[in-house]
Design a protein around this motif. Sequence first.
Motif, PDB file in Angstrom:
ATOM      1  N   GLY A  52      50.107 -14.875   8.728  1.00  0.00           N
ATOM      2  CA  GLY A  52      48.871 -15.539   9.094  1.00  0.00           C
ATOM      3  C   GLY A  52      47.922 -14.788   9.991  1.00  0.00           C
ATOM      4  N   GLY A  53      48.290 -13.641  10.565  1.00  0.00           N
ATOM      5  CA  GLY A  53      47.357 -12.879  11.374  1.00  0.00           C
ATOM      6  C   GLY A  53      46.248 -12.279  10.520  1.00  0.00           C
ATOM      7  N   THR A 279      43.305 -13.079  15.368  1.00  0.00           N
ATOM      8  CA  THR A 279      42.295 -12.432  14.535  1.00  0.00           C
ATOM      9  C   THR A 279      41.749 -11.211  15.275  1.00  0.00           C
ATOM     10  OG1 THR A 279      41.677 -14.514  13.487  1.00  0.00           O
ATOM     11  CG2 THR A 279      40.083 -12.717  13.373  1.00  0.00           C
ATOM     12  N   ARG A 280      41.712 -10.078  14.595  1.00  0.00           N
ATOM     13  CA  ARG A 280      41.263  -8.833  15.216  1.00  0.00           C
ATOM     14  C   ARG A 280      40.197  -8.143  14.373  1.00  0.00           C
ATOM     15  NH1 ARG A 280      46.630  -9.485  16.644  1.00  0.00           N
ATOM     16  NH2 ARG A 280      47.051  -9.079  18.865  1.00  0.00           N
ATOM     17  N   PHE A 281      39.278  -7.492  15.070  1.00  0.00           N
ATOM     18  CA  PHE A 281      38.227  -6.696  14.434  1.00  0.00           C
ATOM     19  C   PHE A 281      38.610  -5.236  14.646  1.00  0.00           C
ATOM     20  CE2 PHE A 281      33.937  -4.745  14.340  1.00  0.00           C
ATOM     21  CZ  PHE A 281      33.503  -5.227  13.121  1.00  0.00           C
ATOM     22  N   VAL A 282      38.862  -4.520  13.552  1.00  0.00           N
ATOM     23  CA  VAL A 282      39.419  -3.171  13.601  1.00  0.00           C
ATOM     24  C   VAL A 282      38.347  -2.179  13.152  1.00  0.00           C
ATOM     25  CG1 VAL A 282      41.271  -1.676  12.766  1.00  0.00           C
ATOM     26  CG2 VAL A 282      41.681  -4.141  13.050  1.00  0.00           C
ATOM     27  N   ALA A 300      48.033  -3.706   1.909  1.00  0.00           N
ATOM     28  CA  ALA A 300      48.364  -4.481   0.708  1.00  0.00           C
ATOM     29  C   ALA A 300      49.802  -4.227   0.283  1.00  0.00           C
ATOM     30  CB  ALA A 300      47.403  -4.134  -0.422  1.00  0.00           C
ATOM     31  N   GLU A 301      50.263  -2.981   0.415  1.00  0.00           N
ATOM     32  CA  GLU A 301      51.644  -2.658   0.075  1.00  0.00           C
ATOM     33  C   GLU A 301      52.631  -3.358   1.012  1.00  0.00           C
ATOM     34  OE1 GLU A 301      51.749   1.562   0.312  1.00  0.00           O
ATOM     35  OE2 GLU A 301      50.681   1.866  -1.590  1.00  0.00           O
ATOM     36  N   GLN A 302      52.156  -3.696   2.214  1.00  0.00           N
ATOM     37  CA  GLN A 302      52.994  -4.393   3.188  1.00  0.00           C
ATOM     38  C   GLN A 302      52.956  -5.909   3.018  1.00  0.00           C
ATOM     39  OE1 GLN A 302      54.955  -2.975   5.717  1.00  0.00           O
ATOM     40  NE2 GLN A 302      54.550  -1.037   4.685  1.00  0.00           N
ATOM     41  N   GLY A 303      52.287  -6.368   1.964  1.00  0.00           N
ATOM     42  CA  GLY A 303      52.253  -7.802   1.684  1.00  0.00           C
ATOM     43  C   GLY A 303      51.036  -8.521   2.213  1.00  0.00           C
ATOM     44  N   PHE A 304      50.082  -7.799   2.815  1.00  0.00           N
ATOM     45  CA  PHE A 304      48.843  -8.420   3.266  1.00  0.00           C
ATOM     46  C   PHE A 304      47.969  -8.764   2.055  1.00  0.00           C
ATOM     47  CE2 PHE A 304      50.295  -6.731   7.139  1.00  0.00           C
ATOM     48  CZ  PHE A 304      49.489  -7.140   8.198  1.00  0.00           C
ATOM     49  N   ALA A 305      47.230  -9.868   2.142  1.00  0.00           N
ATOM     50  CA  ALA A 305      46.214 -10.195   1.144  1.00  0.00           C
ATOM     51  C   ALA A 305      44.915  -9.527   1.582  1.00  0.00           C
ATOM     52  CB  ALA A 305      46.023 -11.706   1.049  1.00  0.00           C
ATOM     53  N   VAL A 306      44.457  -8.541   0.812  1.00  0.00           N
ATOM     54  CA  VAL A 306      43.342  -7.687   1.227  1.00  0.00           C
ATOM     55  C   VAL A 306      42.191  -7.830   0.235  1.00  0.00           C
ATOM     56  CG1 VAL A 306      42.629  -5.324   1.776  1.00  0.00           C
ATOM     57  CG2 VAL A 306      44.978  -6.056   2.241  1.00  0.00           C
TER      58      VAL A 306
END
Length: 326
Positions: A52-53, A279-282, A300-306
């Motif tokens: 959820g982050g 929530t972070r702004f990178v 995305a490879e780590q499972g994040f929805a990008v």
Amino acid sequence: MRRGSWTALLLCSAVLATAPLPLGCAGVRRDAAEPAAPAATPLLWHARAPGGGDLYLLGSVHLRAVDAQALGREIQQAYAASNELVVEVDLSQMTPADGKASTERYAMLPSQLTLDALVSSETRELLARYVKSHGLPADQIQRYKPWFVAQLVLVTELQAEGYDAAFGVDRAFIDQASGEKSIVGLETIASQFAMLDGLSLELQELMLKDTLLRIDELEASTRKLLKAWSDGDEAELERQIFEPLEEVPELQPYYDALIWQRNASMTARLVGLAGDGRTRFVVLGAGHMVGAEGIPARLAEQGFAVERIRPAAAPAAPDAAVAPPP
């Protein structure tokens, strides 16, 4: 080596643009009264962690002109929605003493060596002409390693054309966040200088020689790169940044150190940060964002929805390179 490669890597991934310069070089700033250009719409992604982050990922450039375009509304909205700013180096915490210490440790030669003793006669002659024509202190230049002098020459030239790290995207958000949001630096000036100092002497001389040979092309290639960046043209940015590697395979260790190894380590840090659900702004150099080994693709490879966040007026198109896994 192509001019586009060195300029692109400096603006989109390199470090000296944000470090103190030892020669007191001053830029010629442009007239800030010129009519404002349309807002820039550089590359921006949203990445949501499995837990959820949220990460908003902005590809930045480290040098811009005083009259640079404002950033688009979507970028400002993403920053406003974030609890924390993440950058390569938190410049608000870096003191002149930090820059001096890193320069002395990683960029200066031992007292018994000079730069001329380490490079070919052709490079020595090119450098001597440059130093003389620009009125630079030759004895001081001789104290530094080739990688540092190569970037010093580039930054000197870019400042003369009106570009400055003071107007870089990361610097602007650090200034905005100071006193408003917490700031996390993924790296330090010392770690970045150590990385460049680890390049072979042959590669360092290649960087310096190419820089000196192609100075006349620098301003045009910088404008071309900044246009691709401000338009959010991912394919063109990727081409300008990585095409030279196909032409000069000797650059492989440079790309590995400057881009791919850092992409892996910064991705790991971001995965760890996202675990708290905030929530972070990178804001990281655009060179770290594009391509199959860029940070969005790695997340995305780590499972994040990008997904890419595109300007409202632009048509939304699927981005297979960073599509979330099924």
